[in-house]
Design an enzyme around this catalytic site. Structure first.
Site, short mmCIF file in Angstrom:
data_model
loop_
_atom_site.label_atom_id
_atom_site.label_comp_id
_atom_site.label_asym_id
_atom_site.label_seq_id
_atom_site.Cartn_x
_atom_site.Cartn_y
_atom_site.Cartn_z
N ARG A 115 0.69 -1.20 -0.02
CA ARG A 115 -0.09 -0.04 -0.05
C ARG A 115 0.89 1.35 -0.10
NH1 ARG A 115 -2.70 -3.92 2.86
NH2 ARG A 115 -4.96 -4.32 2.00
N HIS A 144 -0.82 -2.58 -4.43
CA HIS A 144 -0.24 -3.36 -5.55
C HIS A 144 -0.41 -2.76 -6.97
CE1 HIS A 144 -0.06 -6.26 -2.47
NE2 HIS A 144 -1.20 -7.00 -2.71
N HIS A 218 2.98 -12.50 -5.54
CA HIS A 218 2.00 -12.75 -4.73
C HIS A 218 1.37 -14.32 -4.88
CE1 HIS A 218 -1.41 -11.84 -2.38
NE2 HIS A 218 -1.23 -10.63 -2.40
N ASP A 290 -1.25 -9.84 8.28
CA ASP A 290 -1.22 -9.16 7.08
C ASP A 290 -0.27 -8.12 7.46
OD1 ASP A 290 -1.49 -8.08 4.60
OD2 ASP A 290 -3.87 -7.71 4.58
N GLU A 356 5.45 -12.66 0.52
CA GLU A 356 5.66 -11.63 -0.60
C GLU A 356 6.90 -10.80 -0.23
OE1 GLU A 356 1.88 -9.48 -1.29
OE2 GLU A 356 1.66 -10.79 0.23
C1 BGC Z 1 -1.70 -7.52 1.30
C2 BGC Z 1 -3.28 -7.88 1.76
C3 BGC Z 1 -4.19 -7.99 0.32
C4 BGC Z 1 -3.86 -8.93 -0.42
C5 BGC Z 1 -4.45 -8.95 -1.70
C6 BGC Z 1 -1.50 -8.70 0.27
O1 BGC Z 1 -0.30 -8.50 -0.09
O2 BGC Z 1 -1.10 -7.53 2.29
O3 BGC Z 1 -3.79 -6.78 2.55
O4 BGC Z 1 -5.61 -7.83 0.70
O5 BGC Z 1 -2.44 -8.79 -0.90
O6 BGC Z 1 -4.48 -10.28 -2.26
#
Ligand code: BGC
Length: 392
Positions: A115, A144, A218, A290, A356
């Site tokens: 983010r 992303h 991801h 997360d 990630e």
């Molecule tokens: C984030 C999550 C997000 C997800 C989406 C992750 O990298 O940290 O907050 O919802 O990606 O697939």
């Protein structure tokens, strides 16, 4: 490194044996597998672009189906302790799945992994505004790479081979102003699959104007198999004694917190579900794990970041990276409304987990975090390896 390029007919199925080792017969690898790259059509994007699937078969038993749309890992087969290989990643069988649900399954992420607060940052005295596409806790941010990130473009793909190691070089150019980011960014990502069951990812980029960059992958793992329940029983180690606490919009506060004595301490192996329901503000904000852990890897050398183990199948994985941080996301936003690749089965809440490798979220707005700014003349280069294995 010398790389030989395999010629591939773009729309037909073509198996190419790439092993040339002296010890193996008829191109067979050490485990009796023939290393190869096979391409076939996968589908079409909504706007009519052709999408191809490349199957990388490694000589050690790992097989990966990769599509040029977002560089996504559609399927990832790894052997369990009996040698039986099954698909251990979340994905979809067709383009409709990817374009309808868009959960970044198996995707390359760019320009910026995770983010950026309010979709804004200031660089060299100029403020840039990015379209926001996510709002945890009702607070908008850019996630992303924005509305159409690198996960949603068709990359140019070149199959590669080097001895028994097979690979794909994925390339794309993100134009100046793409998703609000400055500079023409030229990106190459290379996936290698070695006979030792290592999936190695090499990221490289250059720009003609200063810009933030934070590329990652991801892929979601479930070592019991895709659509085989949740991942709360997987045992995780994170080689990190600090993490970056977030606010309720999942934006780092800028502080580094010690994990000691908290449910975030994975410096020794812990089953993911063990402490996930502990009363803890950070777990509440994330809806579970997360968060971003700061690795004990200050010098940018390839170092071990994480280890994962699932006891019923014996599958293990080590994550090695040159990056300074890792986002551990345990699928808190996954639901049973999303179909799996297995006919008649849906996915489920926490049905996969992502590890990630990256710089910390919101770094362009966080002066205390390592910089993510790439300048003209410099080359962005990072490497991550997912090393698959088994144990008793
Ligand atoms: C984030 C999550 C997000 C997800 C989406 C992750 O990298 O940290 O907050 O919802 O990606 O697939």
């Amino acid at each position: 490194m010398k790389k030989s390029v395999i010629a591939i007919a773009a729309t037909s199925v073509l198996a190419v044996c790439v092993t040339g080792c002296m010890c193996c017969k008829k191109g067979e690898g050490m485990n009796g597998k023939e290393a190869s790259v096979v391409v076939k059509p996968f589908g079409k994007t909504k706007d009519g672009q052709l999408v191809h699937q490349y199957t990388l078969t490694g000589a050690g038993g790992v097989v990966m189906d990769v599509i040029d749309y977002g560089g996504k890992i559609v399927r990832l087969y790894t052997p369990d302790r009996t040698g039986k290989a099954i698909d251990i990643t979340a994905g979809f069988n067709d383009m409709a799945g990817y374009e309808t649900f868009d959960p970044y399954f198996g995707s390359l992420i760019g320009r910026y992994g995770n983010r950026i607060a309010n979709g804004k940052f200031t660089l060299d005295s100029k403020t840039y505004t990015l379209p926001t596409n996510n709002e945890p806790g009702g607070i908008p941010c850019s996630l992303h790479g924005g509305k159409k990130g690198f996960d949603a473009v068709v990359w140019h793909v070149e199959p590669l081979a080097e001895g028994e190691t097979v690979g794909l070089k994925l390339s794309m150019t993100s134009p100046d102003g793409d998703q609000g980011y400055p500079g023409t960014l030229k990106v190459d990502v290379t996936y290698w699959l070695t006979p030792g069951n290592v999936w190695r990812i090499e990221y490289q980029a250059t720009t003609d104007k200063a810009t933030p960059i934070n590329l990652t992958q991801h892929v979601y793992f479930n070592f019991k198999g895709e659509a085989s329940g949740d991942i709360l029983d997987h045992e995780l180690t994170l080689f990190a004694d600090k993490m970056t606490p977030v606010d309720k919009g999942l934006i780092p506060t800028g502080k580094l917190a010690s994990v000691k004595g908290t449910p975030f301490d994975f410096t020794t192996p812990h089953v993911i579900g063990e402490r996930i329901n502990t009363k803890n503000e950070q777990l509440e904000f994330g809806g579970g794990y997360d968060h971003n852990w700061v690795l004990d890897n200050p010098n940018g050398k390839l170092a071990k970041a994480a280890a994962l183990f699932e006891k019923t199948t014996g599958r293990t994985m080590e994550v090695w990276t040159t990056e300074p941080a890792i986002q551990f996301y345990c699928g808190n936003f996954m639901t049973d409304k999303v179909p799996s690749k297995t006919k008649g089965k849906n996915l489920c809440y926490r049905g996969g987990l992502a590890l990630e490798t990256q710089h910390s979220p919101d770094s362009p707005n966080q002066p205390n975090f390592p910089s993510t700014i790439l300048r003209p003349g410099a080359v962005y280069k990072t490497t991550t390896e997912y090393r698959f294995g088994v144990k008793e």
